[in-house]
Motif scaffolding. Structure first.
Motif, PDB file in Angstrom:
ATOM      1  N   PRO A   1       0.799  -1.237   0.000  1.00 26.68           N
ATOM      2  CA  PRO A   1       0.000   0.000   0.000  1.00 26.68           C
ATOM      3  C   PRO A   1       0.824   1.275   0.000  1.00 26.68           C
ATOM      4  CG  PRO A   1      -0.065  -1.066   2.154  1.00 26.68           C
ATOM      5  CD  PRO A   1       0.597  -2.026   1.224  1.00 26.68           C
ATOM      6  N   VAL A   2       1.972   1.279   0.673  1.00 32.28           N
ATOM      7  CA  VAL A   2       2.772   2.501   0.753  1.00 32.28           C
ATOM      8  C   VAL A   2       4.244   2.111   0.776  1.00 32.28           C
ATOM      9  CG1 VAL A   2       2.544   2.560   3.283  1.00 32.28           C
ATOM     10  CG2 VAL A   2       3.181   4.642   2.043  1.00 32.28           C
ATOM     11  N   ILE A   3       5.051   2.855   0.025  1.00 29.54           N
ATOM     12  CA  ILE A   3       6.478   2.575  -0.119  1.00 29.54           C
ATOM     13  C   ILE A   3       7.226   3.893   0.040  1.00 29.54           C
ATOM     14  CG2 ILE A   3       8.272   1.690  -1.672  1.00 29.54           C
ATOM     15  CD1 ILE A   3       5.816   0.282  -3.165  1.00 29.54           C
ATOM     16  N   HIS A   4       8.261   3.889   0.860  1.00 32.49           N
ATOM     17  CA  HIS A   4       9.075   5.093   1.045  1.00 32.49           C
ATOM     18  C   HIS A   4      10.542   4.724   0.866  1.00 32.49           C
ATOM     19  CE1 HIS A   4      11.283   8.355   2.989  1.00 32.49           C
ATOM     20  NE2 HIS A   4      10.193   9.097   2.895  1.00 32.49           N
ATOM     21  N   LEU A   5      11.242   5.481   0.033  1.00 34.61           N
ATOM     22  CA  LEU A   5      12.677   5.271  -0.099  1.00 34.61           C
ATOM     23  C   LEU A   5      13.395   6.606  -0.099  1.00 34.61           C
ATOM     24  CD1 LEU A   5      13.693   4.399  -3.747  1.00 34.61           C
ATOM     25  CD2 LEU A   5      11.340   4.898  -3.160  1.00 34.61           C
ATOM     26  N   ASN A   6      14.591   6.579   0.455  1.00 33.55           N
ATOM     27  CA  ASN A   6      15.410   7.775   0.595  1.00 33.55           C
ATOM     28  C   ASN A   6      16.648   7.612  -0.273  1.00 33.55           C
ATOM     29  OD1 ASN A   6      16.638  10.102   1.436  1.00 33.55           O
ATOM     30  ND2 ASN A   6      17.123   9.389   3.495  1.00 33.55           N
ATOM     31  N   LEU A   7      16.826   8.500  -1.242  1.00 31.63           N
ATOM     32  CA  LEU A   7      17.980   8.470  -2.138  1.00 31.63           C
ATOM     33  C   LEU A   7      19.016   9.454  -1.608  1.00 31.63           C
ATOM     34  CD1 LEU A   7      16.020   8.361  -5.522  1.00 31.63           C
ATOM     35  CD2 LEU A   7      16.890   6.454  -4.166  1.00 31.63           C
TER      36      LEU A   7
ATOM     37  N   ASP B   1       2.008  18.743   6.797  1.00 32.84           N
ATOM     38  CA  ASP B   1       1.057  18.885   5.688  1.00 32.84           C
ATOM     39  C   ASP B   1       1.160  17.694   4.738  1.00 32.84           C
ATOM     40  OD1 ASP B   1       0.348  21.450   6.667  1.00 32.84           O
ATOM     41  OD2 ASP B   1       2.051  22.334   5.617  1.00 32.84           O
ATOM     42  N   LEU B   2       2.389  17.295   4.438  1.00 35.50           N
ATOM     43  CA  LEU B   2       2.592  16.157   3.545  1.00 35.50           C
ATOM     44  C   LEU B   2       2.048  14.878   4.176  1.00 35.50           C
ATOM     45  CD1 LEU B   2       3.889  15.828   0.730  1.00 35.50           C
ATOM     46  CD2 LEU B   2       5.942  14.988   1.873  1.00 35.50           C
ATOM     47  N   ARG B   3       2.199  14.742   5.479  1.00 32.20           N
ATOM     48  CA  ARG B   3       1.667  13.566   6.178  1.00 32.20           C
ATOM     49  C   ARG B   3       0.142  13.502   6.051  1.00 32.20           C
ATOM     50  NH1 ARG B   3       2.092  10.073  10.585  1.00 32.20           N
ATOM     51  NH2 ARG B   3       0.290  10.065  11.967  1.00 32.20           N
ATOM     52  N   GLU B   4      -0.534  14.621   6.318  1.00 29.57           N
ATOM     53  CA  GLU B   4      -1.994  14.624   6.242  1.00 29.57           C
ATOM     54  C   GLU B   4      -2.470  14.355   4.821  1.00 29.57           C
ATOM     55  OE1 GLU B   4      -3.789  18.028   8.022  1.00 29.57           O
ATOM     56  OE2 GLU B   4      -2.583  17.905   9.848  1.00 29.57           O
ATOM     57  N   ALA B   5      -1.766  14.915   3.836  1.00 32.50           N
ATOM     58  CA  ALA B   5      -2.128  14.656   2.442  1.00 32.50           C
ATOM     59  C   ALA B   5      -1.921  13.185   2.095  1.00 32.50           C
ATOM     60  CB  ALA B   5      -1.300  15.547   1.514  1.00 32.50           C
ATOM     61  N   ALA B   6      -0.846  12.576   2.609  1.00 26.90           N
ATOM     62  CA  ALA B   6      -0.574  11.165   2.334  1.00 26.90           C
ATOM     63  C   ALA B   6      -1.617  10.265   2.985  1.00 26.90           C
ATOM     64  CB  ALA B   6       0.828  10.803   2.824  1.00 26.90           C
ATOM     65  N   LEU B   7      -1.987  10.556   4.219  1.00 23.49           N
ATOM     66  CA  LEU B   7      -3.018   9.758   4.892  1.00 23.49           C
ATOM     67  C   LEU B   7      -4.345   9.847   4.143  1.00 23.49           C
ATOM     68  CD1 LEU B   7      -2.224  10.620   8.625  1.00 23.49           C
ATOM     69  CD2 LEU B   7      -1.932   8.396   7.521  1.00 23.49           C
ATOM     70  N   HIS B   8      -4.644  11.028   3.615  1.00 23.34           N
ATOM     71  CA  HIS B   8      -5.871  11.189   2.824  1.00 23.34           C
ATOM     72  C   HIS B   8      -5.769  10.411   1.512  1.00 23.34           C
ATOM     73  CE1 HIS B   8      -9.413  13.118   1.082  1.00 23.34           C
ATOM     74  NE2 HIS B   8      -8.689  13.333   0.001  1.00 23.34           N
ATOM     75  N   ALA B   9      -4.619  10.490   0.845  1.00 24.58           N
ATOM     76  CA  ALA B   9      -4.444   9.781  -0.426  1.00 24.58           C
ATOM     77  C   ALA B   9      -4.561   8.278  -0.243  1.00 24.58           C
ATOM     78  CB  ALA B   9      -3.092  10.135  -1.038  1.00 24.58           C
ATOM     79  N   LEU B  10      -4.131   7.768   0.914  1.00 18.89           N
ATOM     80  CA  LEU B  10      -4.217   6.336   1.199  1.00 18.89           C
ATOM     81  C   LEU B  10      -5.604   5.921   1.679  1.00 18.89           C
ATOM     82  CD1 LEU B  10      -0.774   5.940   2.995  1.00 18.89           C
ATOM     83  CD2 LEU B  10      -1.411   4.922   0.796  1.00 18.89           C
ATOM     84  N   GLY B  11      -6.495   6.895   1.853  1.00 23.08           N
ATOM     85  CA  GLY B  11      -7.853   6.580   2.282  1.00 23.08           C
ATOM     86  C   GLY B  11      -7.978   6.269   3.756  1.00 23.08           C
ATOM     87  N   ARG B  12      -6.993   6.666   4.564  1.00 22.62           N
ATOM     88  CA  ARG B  12      -7.035   6.352   5.994  1.00 22.62           C
ATOM     89  C   ARG B  12      -7.741   7.425   6.807  1.00 22.62           C
ATOM     90  NH1 ARG B  12      -0.794   4.386   7.069  1.00 22.62           N
ATOM     91  NH2 ARG B  12      -0.707   2.766   5.456  1.00 22.62           N
ATOM     92  N   VAL B  13      -7.442   8.687   6.501  1.00 24.76           N
ATOM     93  CA  VAL B  13      -7.993   9.797   7.275  1.00 24.76           C
ATOM     94  C   VAL B  13      -8.499  10.857   6.305  1.00 24.76           C
ATOM     95  CG1 VAL B  13      -7.523  11.594   8.975  1.00 24.76           C
ATOM     96  CG2 VAL B  13      -6.396   9.370   9.179  1.00 24.76           C
ATOM     97  N   PRO B  14      -9.779  11.218   6.353  1.00 26.64           N
ATOM     98  CA  PRO B  14     -10.257  12.298   5.479  1.00 26.64           C
ATOM     99  C   PRO B  14      -9.752  13.648   5.968  1.00 26.64           C
ATOM    100  CG  PRO B  14     -12.007  11.582   6.951  1.00 26.64           C
ATOM    101  CD  PRO B  14     -10.847  10.653   7.188  1.00 26.64           C
ATOM    102  N   LEU B  15      -9.482  14.531   5.027  1.00 24.37           N
ATOM    103  CA  LEU B  15      -9.090  15.886   5.394  1.00 24.37           C
ATOM    104  C   LEU B  15     -10.327  16.652   5.847  1.00 24.37           C
ATOM    105  CD1 LEU B  15      -6.573  16.959   2.605  1.00 24.37           C
ATOM    106  CD2 LEU B  15      -6.064  16.459   4.979  1.00 24.37           C
TER     107      LEU B  15
END
Length: 759
Positions: free
Chosen positions: A227-233, A456-470
């Motif tokens: 569902p979610v992938i994070h990588l740091n380059l 802000d990015l966290r809240e947008a990501a949670l919304h995009a994943l369908g976990r928390v509505p803004l």
């Protein structure tokens, strides 16, 4: 995937998210790299895919552990710096120590829900709650996976990815050559031979090996449907520390990073288990700095030991925390701060007064923080109110020292306490200013102004994943040339079956959301339904809404009207109108079949009225057939007294549809004699073909308008998502009422209240 015995997710309707962190790349250096052609993939995302580049305020300290703490758990200023004295052990620690990172993350987990739950993570300080953790400080897991492989499986795996193995080997060889050249230059410049030698393997491992392994892992995880992938380059940040953020060697690594982003983005677009979004951001920037030991001839530890025998100093970057053996009185703090600033070339020293106030000492005087932060940081700091508040919070952090030494002040050249040419952690405008590259359609919190921060990015990501509505959000859309005009989209969605053969209504919805039109005319929904019935009436009568249209509308969250043109045998050519304001049906029905063409699929049209911006507008949506004589008969019927030739047609009109007629066809020419084709006659614009989406060769999807309209702009999107979502490309047009018509068109009734632009 099977060889590595990795679990695979079942196909899911829930969206997926890939977060790519480009460590240490400031907004300024990002723009410079774009201009120099170092980031061709990111430039394509901006120009063709409609991505928007936002300044990204890192918070304080401007370092990865603090940014990821706020992003992954919603906790600001999780640590005071990358290095500090830990109260539990009483020793100086660094955040790459596994046990330290794990303890800090346990504290964060107690304060906020993890963002990466159920996903995977690569090359980070924290795990973020991910189920699969690779190359992170607390856990190293790929070694376990490789040990679990039997030798035969390992050989097959290498052969399967032989191209990647060869590429990595070639890049490593090239990087070694460049590293040796850089080593010789560093030695000639008078740098430490021992440190320059240590930098060669670190550079190759971080810039090539770790980057490529993380990229391969992320591509596999996308194929598996996590569902979610994070990588740091990390490559740019590593090079920028050694040679400076604007150095050629630092910018050289960006081409490799850009290539990795391209591979991940393409894998996300091909993914069959989830509909992925790819977000790219940098956690912070870097300031070009002077090394304090080279600047003064002494280390900061030597200076502090002379002033405060027995004191410990944690100094990695432009912030140094001083921990004296015994607490200091306010008078002693102030005296030491003045001495460090005036006698030892420290740009600024901060300390917390006994009453809880924060004081700053510089060569220009002594100031209260945050009230007088402009005197220290400069009036032109891009994040002045926010950074002033965060600076006071940072000084009061329980892990901060009694004195906080800063290598940056608005009136001084930046310095870093270690021997490095680029640094971050302090409040400087470059080190606190990263970037966030987000696709159109992304919902961000309503409070967001001209920049984002990790929360802000966290809240947008949670919304995009369908976990928390803004609770209150707004959607990033492709900019409108006229904010007060009307935007209309005409779109043959091919039953929501894309050019890749996948049935995915959410992709169609996402294409629409990117442009946020006022009215959308959809053709070929291929679902049986009621003619011209509002959604509420259809459900009230117990008739189920067509599933595909329902999924689209639920994603868009708008009032809408569904109108079915026909459902005949196995062919359906349904039309629908979706609008941000309630629609009123003027006429919806079947078009009469040609008498000499029995057996041809029956077609239909939907004609409605909508009130937008205080004016009543009419829009007609149709989808004509493949038989030329039948098409011509249908156009004559639509222009006749029962439809547009009757008394109900008055005022501004927009005609949308798949006419199955090119500009050379008789149907097109018949309409063009009475109405204007929006793709014709616009300055500096050439008409674009609409079919097929992958290889457009003919223009059969059209938008015509009455004389009441001025055409402001037209776009036929060729973004990757639009190419895949249907076999037709949509037509998007921005209109405004001609000035001469505004005075004669009667105003509409008071507009209905709605959530215009809401997420």
């Amino acid at each position: 995937i099977r060889l590595m015995r990795l679990p695979v997710a079942e196909p899911a309707a829930e969206p997926g998210l890939v977060l790519i962190q480009v460590d240490g790349l400031s907004h300024t250096q990002f723009q410079r790299a774009l201009a120099r052609g170092k980031l061709p993939m990111l430039r394509r995302l901006i120009r063709r895919e409609g991505y928007q580049a936002w300044p990204f305020y890192s918070g304080l300290p401007s370092s990865t552990p603090a940014v990821q703490g706020e992003l992954f758990y919603g906790v600001k200023s999780a640590v005071p710096a990358f290095s500090f004295r830990e109260p539990q052990s009483g020793r100086l620690v660094r955040m790459y120590e596994a046990e330290v990172a794990e303890r800090i993350e346990q504290e964060l987990r107690a304060q906020g829900a993890p963002l990466l739950e159920g996903g995977s993570v690569y090359s980070n300080v924290y795990t973020g709650g991910a189920a699969e953790v690779h190359f992170c400080a607390p856990v190293l897991r790929w070694g376990e996976l490789l040990r679990a492989l039997n030798p035969l499986a390992l050989v097959i795996l290498v052969l399967w990815h032989l191209a990647s193995v060869i590429r990595v080997a070639g890049l490593m060889a090239l990087e070694v050559v460049l590293a040796v050249v850089d080593f010789l230059r560093g030695c000639l410049a008078g740098r430490s031979v021992r440190k320059e030698l240590k930098f060669i393997p670190a550079r190759v491992v971080v810039s090539i090996v770790l980057r490529e392994l993380a990229t391969i892992g992320a591509v596999l995880d996308v194929a598996r449907g996590l569902p979610v992938i994070h990588l740091n380059l990390l490559g740019y940040d590593e090079q920028a520390h050694r040679r400076g953020p604007s150095s050629r060697f630092a910018h050289w690594t960006l081409k490799g990073i850009d290539g990795c982003i391209r591979r991940i983005w393409r894998a996300a677009r091909r993914a069959r288990r989830r509909q992925y979004q790819v977000w790219i951001y940098s956690d912070h920037g870097q300031e070009g700095t002077l090394a304090y030991p080279l600047h003064t001839g002494r280390t900061i530890q030597q200076v502090v030991a002379e002033l405060m025998p027995g004191a410990e100093v944690a100094a990695m970057g432009p912030l140094a925390y001083v921990y004296p053996p015994t607490p200091l009185a306010d008078e002693r703090k102030a005296a030491l701060a003045r001495q460090l600033v005036h006698a030892h070339a420290i740009p600024a020293v901060y300390y917390v007064h006994q009453n809880g106030g924060v004081r700053a000492v510089t060569t220009r005087g002594e100031f209260s923080i945050p009230d007088q932060a402009a005197e220290v940081l400069g009036e032109d700091h891009p994040f002045l109110p926010e950074v002033a508040h965060d600076l006071a919070v940072l000084c009061r952090h329980p892990y901060s020292g009694e004195l906080i030494l800063s290598g940056w002040a608005g009136h001084c050249p930046p310095i870093s306490f270690p021997d490095e040419s680029g640094a971050h952690a302090g409040p400087g405008p470059e080190e606190t200013r990263g970037f966030a590259l987000l696709p159109p359609g992304t919902c961000v919190p309503e409070r967001v102004g001209k920049w984002l921060r990790p929360l802000d990015l966290r809240e947008a990501a949670l919304h995009a994943l369908g976990r928390v509505p803004l609770r209150s959000g707004r959607r990033l859309i492709r900019p409108r040339p006229d904010p007060h005009g009307l935007r209309v989209m005409s779109y043959n969605v091919h039953g929501c079956v894309g050019s890749d053969g996948r049935l995915a209504p959410e992709r169609v919805a996402h294409v629409i959301a990117q442009y946020d039109p006022d009215v959308v005319a959809l053709q070929e929904l291929q679902v049986p339904g009621l003619l011209g019935q509002p959604a509420e009436a259809a459900t009230a009568d117990g008739v189920s809404l067509p599933q595909r249209l329902q999924e689209i509308v639920e994603h868009l969250q708008r009032d809408f009207l569904y109108g079915s043109a026909i459902y005949w045998a196995t062919d359906g050519f349904d039309n629908a109108l979706v609008a941000r304001r309630p629609l009123r049906v003027l006429r919806a029905g079947r078009l009469l079949p040609a008498a000499d063409r029995p057996g041809q699929p029956v077609r239909g049209a939907l004609w409605a009225e909508v009130e937008i911006a205080g004016q009543t507008l009419q829009i007609l949506n149709t989808h004509l057939g493949h038989d030329a004589r039948q098409r011509l008969a249908h156009i004559e019927e639509l222009l006749g007294p029962e439809w547009l030739g009757g008394p109900r047609q008055r005022g501004p009109l927009v005609i949308c549809g798949d006419l199955n007629s090119s500009p050379r066809g008789r149907v097109y020419r018949r309409l063009a004699r009475r109405f204007r084709d929006v793709q014709v006659g616009l300055a500096r614009y050439r008409a674009r073909r609409t079919y097929s989406s992958r290889y457009p060769w003919v223009r059969i999807d059209h938008v015509f308008v009455s004389r009441h309209w001025d055409v402001v702009a037209v776009e036929v999107p060729r973004a990757e998502l639009a190419v895949r979502a249907s076999d037709h490309l949509p037509v998007v047009v921005d209109l405004r009422l001609a000035p001469a018509e505004l005075a004669i068109i009667p105003p509409a009734r008071a507009p209905v209240k709605g959530a215009e632009g809401a997420c």
